[in-house]
Design a protein around this motif. Structure first.
Motif, PDB file in Angstrom:
ATOM      1  N   ARG A 100       0.822  -1.218   0.000  1.00 26.86           N
ATOM      2  CA  ARG A 100       0.000   0.000   0.000  1.00 26.86           C
ATOM      3  C   ARG A 100       0.852   1.262   0.000  1.00 26.86           C
ATOM      4  O   ARG A 100       0.468   2.284  -0.558  1.00 26.86           O
ATOM      5  N   GLN A 101       2.013   1.195   0.608  1.00 28.23           N
ATOM      6  CA  GLN A 101       2.878   2.361   0.664  1.00 28.23           C
ATOM      7  C   GLN A 101       3.308   2.812  -0.734  1.00 28.23           C
ATOM      8  O   GLN A 101       3.485   3.991  -0.975  1.00 28.23           O
ATOM      9  N   TRP A 102       3.487   1.852  -1.674  1.00 26.11           N
ATOM     10  CA  TRP A 102       3.874   2.216  -3.042  1.00 26.11           C
ATOM     11  C   TRP A 102       2.742   2.969  -3.732  1.00 26.11           C
ATOM     12  O   TRP A 102       2.985   3.823  -4.567  1.00 26.11           O
ATOM     13  N   GLN A 103       1.528   2.594  -3.431  1.00 21.71           N
ATOM     14  CA  GLN A 103       0.377   3.196  -4.109  1.00 21.71           C
ATOM     15  C   GLN A 103       0.088   4.608  -3.624  1.00 21.71           C
ATOM     16  O   GLN A 103      -0.535   5.397  -4.322  1.00 21.71           O
ATOM     17  N   THR A 104       0.557   4.946  -2.421  1.00 14.59           N
ATOM     18  CA  THR A 104       0.247   6.264  -1.866  1.00 14.59           C
ATOM     19  C   THR A 104       1.475   7.147  -1.670  1.00 14.59           C
ATOM     20  O   THR A 104       1.326   8.313  -1.318  1.00 14.59           O
ATOM     21  N   ALA A 105       2.662   6.612  -1.892  1.00 13.38           N
ATOM     22  CA  ALA A 105       3.886   7.379  -1.629  1.00 13.38           C
ATOM     23  C   ALA A 105       4.016   8.530  -2.618  1.00 13.38           C
ATOM     24  O   ALA A 105       3.858   8.359  -3.826  1.00 13.38           O
ATOM     25  N   GLY A 106       4.312   9.700  -2.100  1.00  4.86           N
ATOM     26  CA  GLY A 106       4.513  10.866  -2.953  1.00  4.86           C
ATOM     27  C   GLY A 106       5.929  10.931  -3.491  1.00  4.86           C
ATOM     28  O   GLY A 106       6.185  11.512  -4.546  1.00  4.86           O
ATOM     29  N   ARG A 132       1.759   6.388 -11.879  1.00  2.00           N
ATOM     30  CA  ARG A 132       2.083   5.020 -11.479  1.00  2.00           C
ATOM     31  C   ARG A 132       1.074   4.048 -12.069  1.00  2.00           C
ATOM     32  O   ARG A 132      -0.080   4.390 -12.312  1.00  2.00           O
ATOM     33  N   PRO A 155       9.441   3.152  -1.167  1.00  2.00           N
ATOM     34  CA  PRO A 155       8.773   4.384  -0.715  1.00  2.00           C
ATOM     35  C   PRO A 155       9.704   5.183   0.208  1.00  2.00           C
ATOM     36  O   PRO A 155      10.372   4.632   1.067  1.00  2.00           O
TER      37      PRO A 155
END
Length: 159
Positions: A100-106, A132, A155
């Motif tokens: 999940r961190q990859w999907q939301t990391a700025g 992404r 991330p």
């Protein structure tokens, strides 16, 4: 002793009718050198080493068993023709699991693709993420857009 053997081996390999590729004939040539009787001692090197002659390929089965082998050969060929190769496993249809961190990391760190010195960090960055997908991440690097495979990113924890 070794030089003598190399000379005999070279002579035997030169006697091959088509010496372009002598590698397939090498086992037969070596077997021949080990089972040939030497005139000066009256024995073969295999007899001196093992105390008896080596069994040559034609001597594995007695003569009466040779006819049995000839009847077995067509059955073996038929069985081999009937074999079917095992089909490969199907590619998994489920998508790869992405944290999940990859999907939301700025911002992300990108793994270096080269050998690094002992004290060098394994990742570069952080770089801001502009787009992404499941397997690709596009980052802004010095004003240019670069697409990176997802397995190379990590991330970045920026407060």
């Amino acid at each position: 002793m070794v030089e003598w053997f190399h000379r005999r081996l070279k002579e035997a390999l030169q006697a091959i009718p088509h010496p372009v590729n002598c590698v397939p004939a090498l086992p037969i040539v070596l077997l021949n050198l080990r089972t040939t009787e030497k005139e000066d001692i009256g024995n073969s090197p295999a007899e001196l080493t093992f105390g008896e002659d080596l069994w040559l390929p034609g001597q594995f089965t007695p003569q009466q068993d040779a006819m049995l082998a000839l009847t077995f050969l067509p059955a073996l060929q038929q069985a081999m023709r009937a074999l079917q190769p095992t089909p490969p496993r199907p590619y998994p249809q489920q998508p790869t699991q992405v944290p999940r961190q990859w999907q939301t990391a700025g911002h992300v760190l990108i793994k270096r693709g080269q050998h690094q010195s002992p004290l060098q960090t394994p990742h570069e960055g952080p770089y801001p993420v502009t787009a992404r997908t499941d397997t690709l991440v596009t980052v802004d690097w010095k004003g240019k857009q670069y697409t990176v495979l997802a397995y190379r990113i990590k991330p970045a924890n920026i407060p």
